[in-house]
Design a protein around this motif. Structure first.
Motif, mmCIF file in Angstrom:
data_model
loop_
_atom_site.group_PDB
_atom_site.id
_atom_site.type_symbol
_atom_site.label_atom_id
_atom_site.label_comp_id
_atom_site.label_asym_id
_atom_site.label_seq_id
_atom_site.Cartn_x
_atom_site.Cartn_y
_atom_site.Cartn_z
ATOM 1 N N CYS A 57 -0.684 2.832 4.807
ATOM 2 C CA CYS A 57 -2.181 2.241 4.792
ATOM 3 C C CYS A 57 -2.468 1.671 5.929
ATOM 4 O O CYS A 57 -1.780 1.471 6.638
ATOM 5 N N ASN A 114 -3.150 -1.230 6.578
ATOM 6 C CA ASN A 114 -2.666 -2.502 6.800
ATOM 7 C C ASN A 114 -1.144 -2.464 7.031
ATOM 8 O O ASN A 114 -0.470 -3.399 7.327
ATOM 9 N N TYR A 124 1.110 -0.981 5.059
ATOM 10 C CA TYR A 124 1.916 -0.762 3.787
ATOM 11 C C TYR A 124 2.299 0.711 3.594
ATOM 12 O O TYR A 124 1.448 1.565 3.731
ATOM 13 N N GLY A 125 3.336 0.736 2.945
ATOM 14 C CA GLY A 125 3.621 1.986 2.239
ATOM 15 C C GLY A 125 4.913 2.764 3.079
ATOM 16 O O GLY A 125 5.335 3.696 3.063
ATOM 17 N N GLN A 129 8.579 2.770 3.691
ATOM 18 C CA GLN A 129 9.857 2.500 3.242
ATOM 19 C C GLN A 129 10.660 3.508 3.284
ATOM 20 O O GLN A 129 11.326 4.141 2.522
#
Length: 262
Positions: free
Chosen positions: A237, A239, A241-242, A244
């Motif tokens: 994302c 920002n 995120y995502g 992992q």
């Protein structure tokens, strides 16, 4: 590689409903061979279809040698069963084009993330209700929405059912209750710490499939949120995120699973 877009129209379809295809070409260097196809349903809580869960994953399957079709199905205010009917329509289109595209229609795998996993699993549960459909070769379900019960992602069912949000329709769409001998085998992954769609969604489905001795390969990662897609920078994302990285192994694992099934 040939890419095309086909409008999908059934009763209740939204104007944007479409099928995007990625089809391997033959050439003098690459002989024409029939290839399996991955039929993809991006997630989005039945309120959108996620770009992050579309092309980034599709290109991974293309790189593995598979043809790919991404269904951008109708979401709210469209309501059940529009998206499922669109999926059935799109599959029949693929059958019709199978010779032209060199698709092995007996090796079509349905794939979906989150609410898209619910749609993909719905194909797996209900394909036999349409006499023109062929049993999917398997289901690839990434952190799927499955149950309408205690561990439901309630927003997905509210968006999907709208005016038909009744106990009867909730039961029909609680897919752990719909497993039969007609249900195809599955590859499923989820994270233990998913705080949006609890891992119990996958566990309940696996438990039901076990009762019918339907093979399942399941991977539960100890850490990670929801909506991870490829789990790396490819689907990150804005920002951040995502990402992992430990979960990104699912792509190698599903490749091995697919190769063992082909």
């Amino acid at each position: 590689m040939t890419t095309e877009t086909f409008n999908i129209k059934v009763a209740g379809s939204m104007p944007y409903a479409r099928l995007n295809t990625f089809i391997w070409d033959e050439s003098e260097e690459m002989p024409k061979v029939k290839r399996p196809l991955i039929f993809m349903c991006p997630g989005g809580g039945y309120e959108m279809t996620s770009d992050r869960e579309a092309d980034p994953i599709a290109l991974q399957f293309v790189a593995m040698g598979y043809n790919v079709a991404i269904l951008r199905y109708s979401v709210a205010p469209a309501e059940y069963p529009v998206a499922l009917n669109e999926a059935f329509y799109a599959l029949k289109l693929i059958y019709k084009k199978s010779e032209e595209w060199s698709v092995d229609i007996n090796k079509i795998y349905v794939q979906g993330c989150s609410a898209g996993g619910h749609l993909a699993a719905s194909i797996g549960m209900f394909w036999h209700e349409d006499k023109e459909l062929i049993k999917p070769a398997g289901m690839i379900l990434c952190y799927p929405v499955i149950t309408s019960g205690e561990f439901a992602h309630r927003g997905s069912f509210e968006a999907l059912l709208k005016s038909c949000y009744t106990p009867e329709m909730l039961k029909r769409n609680s897919l752990e209750l719909q497993v039969t001998e007609n249900t195809p085998k599955a590859f499923i992954w989820h994270t233990y710490t998913d705080d949006c769609v609890p891992v119990e969604n996958s566990l309940l489905l696996i438990q039901s499939m076990k009762k019918y001795d339907i093979p399942v390969e399941f991977h539960m990662y100890p850490q990670g949120g929801h909506g991870l897609s490829t789990c790396d920078e490819l689907s990150m994302c804005p920002n951040g995120y995502g990402v992992q990285k430990e979960c990104s192994s699912w792509l190698g694992l599903v490749k091995t699973w697919l190769r063992s099934e082909d």
